[in-house]
Motif scaffolding. Sequence first.
Motif, PDB file in Angstrom:
ATOM      1  N   ALA A  18       4.581  -1.432  14.951  1.00 27.80           N
ATOM      2  CA  ALA A  18       4.416  -2.593  14.182  1.00 27.80           C
ATOM      3  C   ALA A  18       3.259  -2.190  12.979  1.00 27.80           C
ATOM      4  CB  ALA A  18       3.671  -3.690  14.813  1.00 27.80           C
ATOM      5  N   SER A  19       2.303  -1.376  13.454  1.00 28.07           N
ATOM      6  CA  SER A  19       1.122  -1.034  12.560  1.00 28.07           C
ATOM      7  C   SER A  19       1.503  -0.052  11.449  1.00 28.07           C
ATOM      8  CB  SER A  19       0.017  -0.392  13.553  1.00 28.07           C
ATOM      9  OG  SER A  19       0.303   0.685  13.887  1.00 28.07           O
ATOM     10  N   GLU A  20       2.698   0.818  11.853  1.00 31.94           N
ATOM     11  CA  GLU A  20       3.183   1.711  10.950  1.00 31.94           C
ATOM     12  C   GLU A  20       4.220   1.515   9.908  1.00 31.94           C
ATOM     13  OE1 GLU A  20       4.016   5.032  13.259  1.00 31.94           O
ATOM     14  OE2 GLU A  20       2.062   5.522  13.989  1.00 31.94           O
ATOM     15  N   ALA A  21       4.233  -0.012   9.933  1.00 34.94           N
ATOM     16  CA  ALA A  21       5.328  -0.617   9.213  1.00 34.94           C
ATOM     17  C   ALA A  21       5.460   0.024   7.762  1.00 34.94           C
ATOM     18  CB  ALA A  21       5.299  -1.946   9.145  1.00 34.94           C
ATOM     19  N   PRO A  22       6.511   0.297   7.089  1.00 35.16           N
ATOM     20  CA  PRO A  22       6.410   0.641   5.816  1.00 35.16           C
ATOM     21  C   PRO A  22       5.695  -0.215   4.615  1.00 35.16           C
ATOM     22  CG  PRO A  22       8.738  -0.131   6.070  1.00 35.16           C
ATOM     23  CD  PRO A  22       7.914  -0.285   7.468  1.00 35.16           C
ATOM     24  N   PRO A  23       5.341   0.492   3.559  1.00 37.58           N
ATOM     25  CA  PRO A  23       4.704  -0.640   2.712  1.00 37.58           C
ATOM     26  C   PRO A  23       5.459  -1.422   2.114  1.00 37.58           C
ATOM     27  CG  PRO A  23       4.919   1.762   1.694  1.00 37.58           C
ATOM     28  CD  PRO A  23       5.502   1.783   3.151  1.00 37.58           C
ATOM     29  N   PRO A  24       5.268  -2.585   1.481  1.00 37.61           N
ATOM     30  CA  PRO A  24       5.936  -3.464   0.935  1.00 37.61           C
ATOM     31  C   PRO A  24       6.605  -2.898  -0.399  1.00 37.61           C
ATOM     32  CG  PRO A  24       3.742  -4.194   0.941  1.00 37.61           C
ATOM     33  CD  PRO A  24       3.760  -2.929   1.571  1.00 37.61           C
ATOM     34  N   ALA A  25       7.926  -3.488  -0.735  1.00 40.46           N
ATOM     35  CA  ALA A  25       8.599  -3.208  -1.961  1.00 40.46           C
ATOM     36  C   ALA A  25       7.453  -3.258  -3.115  1.00 40.46           C
ATOM     37  CB  ALA A  25       9.771  -3.815  -1.842  1.00 40.46           C
ATOM     38  N   LYS A  26       7.957  -2.597  -4.211  1.00 40.11           N
ATOM     39  CA  LYS A  26       7.179  -2.888  -5.668  1.00 40.11           C
ATOM     40  C   LYS A  26       7.657  -4.286  -5.896  1.00 40.11           C
ATOM     41  CE  LYS A  26       7.761   1.984  -6.859  1.00 40.11           C
ATOM     42  NZ  LYS A  26       8.529   2.817  -8.000  1.00 40.11           N
ATOM     43  N   ASN A  27       6.265  -4.803  -6.515  1.00 37.58           N
ATOM     44  CA  ASN A  27       6.353  -5.985  -6.908  1.00 37.58           C
ATOM     45  C   ASN A  27       5.561  -6.056  -8.216  1.00 37.58           C
ATOM     46  OD1 ASN A  27       6.417  -8.892  -7.331  1.00 37.58           O
ATOM     47  ND2 ASN A  27       4.457  -9.306  -6.225  1.00 37.58           N
ATOM     48  N   TYR A  28       6.452  -5.514  -9.346  1.00 39.68           N
ATOM     49  CA  TYR A  28       6.059  -5.672 -10.850  1.00 39.68           C
ATOM     50  C   TYR A  28       5.863  -7.004 -11.128  1.00 39.68           C
ATOM     51  CZ  TYR A  28       7.647  -0.890 -10.679  1.00 39.68           C
ATOM     52  OH  TYR A  28       7.660   0.575 -10.456  1.00 39.68           O
ATOM     53  N   ILE A  29       4.706  -7.126 -11.935  1.00 41.20           N
ATOM     54  CA  ILE A  29       4.372  -8.609 -12.303  1.00 41.20           C
ATOM     55  C   ILE A  29       3.681  -8.653 -13.585  1.00 41.20           C
ATOM     56  CG2 ILE A  29       2.275  -8.719 -10.700  1.00 41.20           C
ATOM     57  CD1 ILE A  29       3.135 -11.690 -10.338  1.00 41.20           C
ATOM     58  N   SER A  30       3.728  -9.368 -14.349  1.00 36.97           N
ATOM     59  CA  SER A  30       2.835  -9.540 -15.619  1.00 36.97           C
ATOM     60  C   SER A  30       1.506  -9.985 -15.365  1.00 36.97           C
ATOM     61  CB  SER A  30       3.448 -10.570 -16.750  1.00 36.97           C
ATOM     62  OG  SER A  30       3.362 -11.871 -16.526  1.00 36.97           O
ATOM     63  N   PRO A  31       0.526  -9.722 -16.361  1.00 39.66           N
ATOM     64  CA  PRO A  31      -0.818 -10.070 -16.132  1.00 39.66           C
ATOM     65  C   PRO A  31      -1.004 -11.705 -15.893  1.00 39.66           C
ATOM     66  CG  PRO A  31      -0.843  -8.591 -17.803  1.00 39.66           C
ATOM     67  CD  PRO A  31       0.526  -8.848 -17.624  1.00 39.66           C
TER      68      PRO A  31
END
Length: 182
Positions: A18-31
């Motif tokens: 659980a502590s080595e879970a993959p990083p979350p997917a990319k979340n591109y967002i505007s300012p």
Amino acid sequence: MSKAFLRETEHEDAEVAASEAPPPAKNYISPAGYARLKAELKQLVDVERPEVVRTVAWAASNGDRSENGDYLYGKKRLREIDRRVRFLIKRLEAAQVVDAAGRDTDQVFFGASVTVGSAAAAERTVTIVGVDEVDPAKGRVSWISPIAQALLKARVGDVVTLRTPAGAEALEILLVRYETID
């Protein structure tokens, strides 16, 4: 699986996994989209949650909680607020703010407002934004949507194929603009 049914070694392995879970997917967002999510988080944490906590505390002080509507509804609303706060925190942590305003290219990237034409329909303009900023009424589509995937990296004058449930549709890119997304 419940921790009660794991042996000690399995329990430790589950914690490590659980502590080595993959990083979350990319979340591109505007300012502007990032600012809206931050404002919503601030509103929930600083205003709504304290109000609900006060209501729940008052309702709990009235005695019998089993038939106390204010208490039961308040506890449910607290769970909803906490769930939304956790979601917003995760989305903001994974956010990659992309400011495409003023970009000088005729190629389609995140943040582009693209005017397309097709034989089947009149011209339409779509703006490619983050998943949390989608607004079909304003012509804003997610960067992972089928139309955005078809348009990405194409240039003015290119004809791209949009695959829809009704069949393939050829879209010609007529104009690409990079404006500030509000």
